[in-house]
Scaffold this motif. Structure first.
Motif, PDB file in Angstrom:
ATOM      1  N   SER A   1     -19.523 -34.792 -18.527  1.00 41.91           N
ATOM      2  CA  SER A   1     -19.704 -33.560 -18.862  1.00 41.91           C
ATOM      3  C   SER A   1     -20.900 -33.435 -19.845  1.00 41.91           C
ATOM      4  CB  SER A   1     -18.644 -32.653 -19.266  1.00 41.91           C
ATOM      5  OG  SER A   1     -17.898 -33.311 -20.509  1.00 41.91           O
TER       6      SER A   1
ATOM      7  N   VAL B   1     -19.623 -30.093 -15.344  1.00 45.17           N
ATOM      8  CA  VAL B   1     -18.652 -31.208 -15.462  1.00 45.17           C
ATOM      9  C   VAL B   1     -18.630 -31.665 -13.921  1.00 45.17           C
ATOM     10  CG1 VAL B   1     -16.185 -31.899 -15.446  1.00 45.17           C
ATOM     11  CG2 VAL B   1     -17.055 -30.030 -17.021  1.00 45.17           C
ATOM     12  N   LEU B   2     -18.890 -32.970 -13.959  1.00 41.60           N
ATOM     13  CA  LEU B   2     -18.604 -33.863 -12.700  1.00 41.60           C
ATOM     14  C   LEU B   2     -17.489 -34.847 -12.799  1.00 41.60           C
ATOM     15  CD1 LEU B   2     -22.384 -35.171 -12.272  1.00 41.60           C
ATOM     16  CD2 LEU B   2     -21.276 -33.198 -11.547  1.00 41.60           C
ATOM     17  N   GLU B   3     -16.625 -34.872 -11.789  1.00 42.04           N
ATOM     18  CA  GLU B   3     -15.296 -35.385 -11.711  1.00 42.04           C
ATOM     19  C   GLU B   3     -15.715 -36.775 -10.947  1.00 42.04           C
ATOM     20  OE1 GLU B   3     -10.711 -34.643 -10.896  1.00 42.04           O
ATOM     21  OE2 GLU B   3     -12.263 -33.494  -9.950  1.00 42.04           O
TER      22      GLU B   3
ATOM     23  N   HIS C   1      -9.659 -42.085 -12.852  1.00 40.79           N
ATOM     24  CA  HIS C   1     -10.128 -40.566 -12.855  1.00 40.79           C
ATOM     25  C   HIS C   1     -10.708 -40.224 -14.264  1.00 40.79           C
ATOM     26  CE1 HIS C   1      -8.490 -36.446 -12.420  1.00 40.79           C
ATOM     27  NE2 HIS C   1      -9.797 -36.292 -12.330  1.00 40.79           N
ATOM     28  N   TYR C   2     -12.119 -39.976 -13.980  1.00 36.01           N
ATOM     29  CA  TYR C   2     -12.912 -39.546 -15.222  1.00 36.01           C
ATOM     30  C   TYR C   2     -13.570 -38.097 -15.253  1.00 36.01           C
ATOM     31  CZ  TYR C   2     -12.609 -44.619 -16.471  1.00 36.01           C
ATOM     32  OH  TYR C   2     -12.383 -45.811 -16.658  1.00 36.01           O
ATOM     33  N   THR C   3     -14.024 -37.629 -16.065  1.00 33.18           N
ATOM     34  CA  THR C   3     -14.985 -36.567 -16.006  1.00 33.18           C
ATOM     35  C   THR C   3     -16.268 -36.958 -16.717  1.00 33.18           C
ATOM     36  OG1 THR C   3     -14.141 -35.451 -18.184  1.00 33.18           O
ATOM     37  CG2 THR C   3     -13.185 -34.682 -15.937  1.00 33.18           C
TER      38      THR C   3
ATOM     39  N   LEU D   1      -9.446 -39.922 -18.027  1.00 30.79           N
ATOM     40  CA  LEU D   1      -8.178 -39.085 -17.933  1.00 30.79           C
ATOM     41  C   LEU D   1      -7.163 -39.824 -17.656  1.00 30.79           C
ATOM     42  CD1 LEU D   1      -9.624 -36.096 -15.979  1.00 30.79           C
ATOM     43  CD2 LEU D   1      -9.409 -36.090 -18.383  1.00 30.79           C
TER      44      LEU D   1
ATOM     45  N   THR E   1     -18.407 -26.997 -22.772  1.00 31.19           N
ATOM     46  CA  THR E   1     -19.151 -27.957 -21.591  1.00 31.19           C
ATOM     47  C   THR E   1     -19.786 -26.824 -20.711  1.00 31.19           C
ATOM     48  OG1 THR E   1     -17.248 -29.661 -21.827  1.00 31.19           O
ATOM     49  CG2 THR E   1     -18.549 -29.371 -20.016  1.00 31.19           C
TER      50      THR E   1
ATOM     51  N   LYS F   1     -13.893 -39.975  -9.283  1.00 29.60           N
ATOM     52  CA  LYS F   1     -12.445 -40.795  -8.997  1.00 29.60           C
ATOM     53  C   LYS F   1     -12.615 -42.039  -8.124  1.00 29.60           C
ATOM     54  CE  LYS F   1      -9.339 -36.748  -8.953  1.00 29.60           C
ATOM     55  NZ  LYS F   1      -8.368 -36.050  -8.271  1.00 29.60           N
TER      56      LYS F   1
ATOM     57  N   THR G   1     -15.278 -38.708 -20.206  1.00 34.39           N
ATOM     58  CA  THR G   1     -13.775 -38.880 -20.766  1.00 34.39           C
ATOM     59  C   THR G   1     -12.779 -39.433 -19.493  1.00 34.39           C
ATOM     60  OG1 THR G   1     -14.085 -36.759 -21.707  1.00 34.39           O
ATOM     61  CG2 THR G   1     -11.846 -37.242 -21.226  1.00 34.39           C
TER      62      THR G   1
END
Length: 69
Positions: free
Chosen positions: A54, A7-9, A50-52, A46, A4, A11, A44
């Motif tokens: 990427s 990546v962006l998180e 809560h996701y990522t 999680l 990767t 929430k 994704t």
């Protein structure tokens, strides 16, 4: 192995904001992906809320995939 490059998180506390924030993250990474034309986008989940999001060389350019962990 999933390589990767960015990546962006994401929430969120409410389902109401989920789609909007995930779409914003995907659009931001689409701009980056277009420059290199080497990565697709992987979203994704999680945990609930809560996701990522990427760039991934395991996803073809121009494609967005979703997965859960």
């Amino acid at each position: 192995m999933n390589t990767t490059t960015e990546v962006l998180e994401v929430k969120v506390d409410t389902a109401r904001h989920l789609e909007e924030r995930l779409n914003d993250a995907v659009r931001n990474l689409q701009d980056v992906a277009v420059r290199t034309r080497k990565h697709g986008i992987l979203v994704t989940r999680l945990n609930p809320g809560h996701y990522t999001v990427s760039l991934s060389d395991k996803v073809p350019f121009g494609i967005t995939r979703e997965q859960s962990r």
